[in-house]
Enzyme design. Structure first.
Site, mmCIF file in Angstrom:
data_model
loop_
_atom_site.group_PDB
_atom_site.id
_atom_site.type_symbol
_atom_site.label_atom_id
_atom_site.label_comp_id
_atom_site.label_asym_id
_atom_site.label_seq_id
_atom_site.Cartn_x
_atom_site.Cartn_y
_atom_site.Cartn_z
ATOM 1 N N CYS B 424 0.701 -1.131 0.204
ATOM 2 C CA CYS B 424 -0.068 -0.134 -0.070
ATOM 3 C C CYS B 424 1.058 1.369 0.219
ATOM 4 O O CYS B 424 1.049 1.771 -1.192
ATOM 5 C CB CYS B 424 -1.031 -0.127 1.159
ATOM 6 S SG CYS B 424 -2.022 1.337 1.233
ATOM 7 N N ASP B 425 1.475 1.476 1.053
ATOM 8 C CA ASP B 425 2.093 2.755 1.234
ATOM 9 C C ASP B 425 3.434 2.959 0.062
ATOM 10 O O ASP B 425 3.615 4.191 -0.223
ATOM 11 C CB ASP B 425 2.770 2.899 2.600
ATOM 12 C CG ASP B 425 1.613 3.349 3.478
ATOM 13 O OD1 ASP B 425 0.662 3.975 3.337
ATOM 14 O OD2 ASP B 425 1.945 3.042 4.875
ATOM 15 N N VAL B 426 4.121 1.808 -0.129
ATOM 16 C CA VAL B 426 5.202 1.827 -0.958
ATOM 17 C C VAL B 426 4.713 2.129 -2.319
ATOM 18 O O VAL B 426 5.579 2.269 -3.397
ATOM 19 C CB VAL B 426 5.914 0.718 -0.925
ATOM 20 C CG1 VAL B 426 6.618 0.337 0.352
ATOM 21 C CG2 VAL B 426 5.124 -0.790 -1.269
#
Lengths: 102, 497
Positions: B424-426
């Site tokens: 997600c964040d990456v």
């Protein structure tokens, strides 16, 4: 005093050499690297062993024994799991790949 | 003197062993060399000394070795971060125990002030590493809550404990009464233990790779201090190497998140913002990101989606007839069938869903059809440095297909499909498009530049950072929410049909 200086020299030298070498380890191998260095920190097993080389009381032997168990856990477990991990990295034979892409 | 030479030889062998980790082919030999070097060191010590309490010694050594061996056989690559954290802790424990005994014995030998200081430092670093690592291991093994815990006045408690530890150390160097020294040593263990917990408890979820690397360094530094106190060159050198290795990995992890270590350990998030322009005219976009100010405590318990919880939002193809083109599952199949170049982006969610086998099978299937498949791995994906690589290796993914971030990012623009599995964040473009978020300035995988994007995550909630993922709202993105293993299995079945 000379002894202390020498020891600090050993500390600095191995830190420097370690830095130069470890920086080059590819990210692919970072997990095995960490698990192998953990095994290496199992050298503390020598410190634990030396506690048994002098006369001590039961309390000291008990502490030394726990340290020994922890250190051998690290060394044996660390090297074994690293070996298992590194052996998992496979590259399919180039021949295989060629036939696959064709 | 010969003792020192033997030590030196063993140190060289250890360094050579690490040097062989430059390539995958030679790594196995490097590991073996290091293991033999350590065995040699033990053999040398064994022949030089005679030991008392031999049966006790052998029992402890046997128990430690057997447990280590059994753990190493059974641990899966999903569980490897917990195992490594446990090892960090065991290293710290061995160091502080040996340091403690050395400290209480050192009074007998005169002029050993420096040895005493080293032993005290060994106790502090070793104990803090021990408690901090056990906490981290408990979290990584899912026994403890994943959420970071922030106590009231957390930083003050941390500072107070550190000051207390320093005070005890000063007192210990002043006294020559063995009883008092022992008491001070024990107090120091308690204080340093608290220090480790306070330090570790505030770090959770996606910050784990940083913490685990840092504790790895701690176990090495503790061993080095212990070596200084007993005067063993070998221990000093090996400890220093491990310490440096841990610090390098910590640095790599921090850089990959564009955050600094102090900020992560003290809970002050967003190290990067000062350089980013402040969007004074866009309060709306920064408003929901209150997490930016403090640590990211409000993030959902499951840091990155695609966990194996059987919430399994009703499979897309059952909620709508499969013939409809609007059906995301059918669209995803079309996209996969026509894509020539596919980049797969795995994240920790893949590990949670245990979907790596399915990912591997999908990659094999696509390569079999003559497509180009690349795996893109972000440095902080997973729970420890290099975690994704060992997970994929365990699932028999050819490591030649795996690319690092810098290498793969230019390829996304010419890629037909970016397949996100549990990341997600990456891959959140907000990292470069929005200022003042916890991930602003963090280098990401540019999955949004691919022609099509398929996301196989558990849900569309934000990742660990708490920042909404802009990629999910991109019109070209197809969301296949639910258990990733299940989703991929159904995709594979359909591709076979």
């Amino acid at each position: 005093m000379l002894d202390v200086l020498l020891m600090l020299l050993v500390l600095a030298g191995s830190a420097g050499l370690g830095f130069a070498i470890i920086r080059r380890v590819p990210p692919m191998l970072h997990t095995p690297l960490m698990s192998m260095t953990n095994a290496i920190s199992g050298v503390i097993v020598l410190g634990a062993l030396l506690l048994f080389a002098v006369d001590g009381n039961r309390f000291e032997y008990a502490l030394g024994g726990i340290a020994l168990a922890a250190a051998t856990f690290n060394a044996v477990g660390g090297f074994a799991v690293t070996d298992r991990m590194v052996a998992m990295f496979r590259q399919k034979a180039p021949a295989d790949r060629e036939t696959q892409t064709k | 003197m010969t003792e020192k030479l033997v030590d030196l030889g063993i140190v060289v062998a250890l360094l050579l062993g690490i040097a062989l980790f430059r390539t995958i082919r030679s790594a196995r030999a490097g590991n073996l060399l290091a293991a033999l070097a350590l065995l040699g060191a033990v053999a040398v010590v064994w022949t030089r000394h005679s030991f008392s309490a031999l049966p006790l010694l052998l029992v402890f050594a046997a128990v430690g070795s057997a447990t280590g061996l059994s753990f190493s056989r059974r641990v899966s690559m999903v569980g490897i971060p917990a195992m490594v954290a446990l090892q960090n802790g065991m290293g710290g424990m061995a160091s502080f125990l040996v340091s403690f005994v050395e400290l209480t014995r050192s009074t007998s030998s005169p002029g050993a002030q420096s040895a005493e200081v080293a032993a005290l430092l060994g106790i502090v670093v070793g104990t803090a590493t021990f408690t901090g690592s056990l906490l981290a291991a408990g979290r990584l093994a899912q026994w403890l809550a994943q959420k970071p815990v922030v106590l009231p006045h957390h930083s003050r408690i941390l500072g107070g404990l550190a000051a207390l530890a320093l005070l005890i150390m000063v007192l210990a160097t002043r006294t020559s009464d063995p009883r008092l020294l022992q008491l001070l040593g024990l107090t120091l263990i308690v204080v340093a233990g608290g220090l480790g917990i306070i330090l570790s408890v505030r770090v959770g979820g996606a910050d784990m790779p940083v913490l685990i690397s840092f504790l790895n360094a701690g176990s090495g530094v503790a061993a080095a201090f212990c070596g200084l106190s007993i005067g063993s060159w070998l221990l000093i050198a090996a400890g220093a190497m491990v310490g440096v290795s841990g610090m390098i990995l910590t640095q790599v992890m921090c850089r990959a998140m564009n955050r600094n270590l102090v900020a992560i350990l003290t809970g002050r998030s967003v190290a990067s913002v000062p350089s980013a322009p402040l969007p004074v005219d866009a309060p709306a976009s920064t408003q929901p990101l209150t997490a930016a100010a403090g640590p990211v405590i409000d993030s959902p318990a499951a840091p990155e989606p695609a966990a194996s919880t059987p919430v399994a939002s009703a499979p897309a193809d059952q909620s709508a007839p499969p013939s409809q083109a609007a059906n995301p599952f059918a669209r995803a199949l079309d996209v996969i069938r026509s894509a020539q170049r596919v980049i797969i982006v795995p994240g920790y969610g893949m590990a949670l869903a245990e979907a790596q086998e399915e990912v591997s099978r999908l990659a094999d299937k696509l390569t079999g059809l003559g497509r180009e498949v690349i795996f893109a791995v972000h440095p902080v994906a997973g729970r420890m440095p290099g975690h994704m690589h060992v997970l994929l290796a365990e699932a028999e993914v050819d490591y030649g297909m795996i690319r690092e971030m810098a290498e793969v990012n230019p390829l996304f623009a010419t890629t037909d499909l970016a397949l996100i599995v549990g990341a997600c964040d990456v891959v959140n473009p907000a990292a470069s498009q929005q200022a003042n978020t916890p991930i602003s300035g963090m280098p990401i995988l540019q999955a949004h530049e691919a022609k099509n994007v398929i996301v196989c995550n558990l849900d569309d909630r934000p990742g660990y950072s708490g920042v909404e993922n802009l990629l999910y709202r991109d019109p070209k993105t197809i969301m296949l929410l639910g258990d990733a293993q299940d989703t991929l299995r159904r995709l594979l079945d359909q591709l076979d049909a």
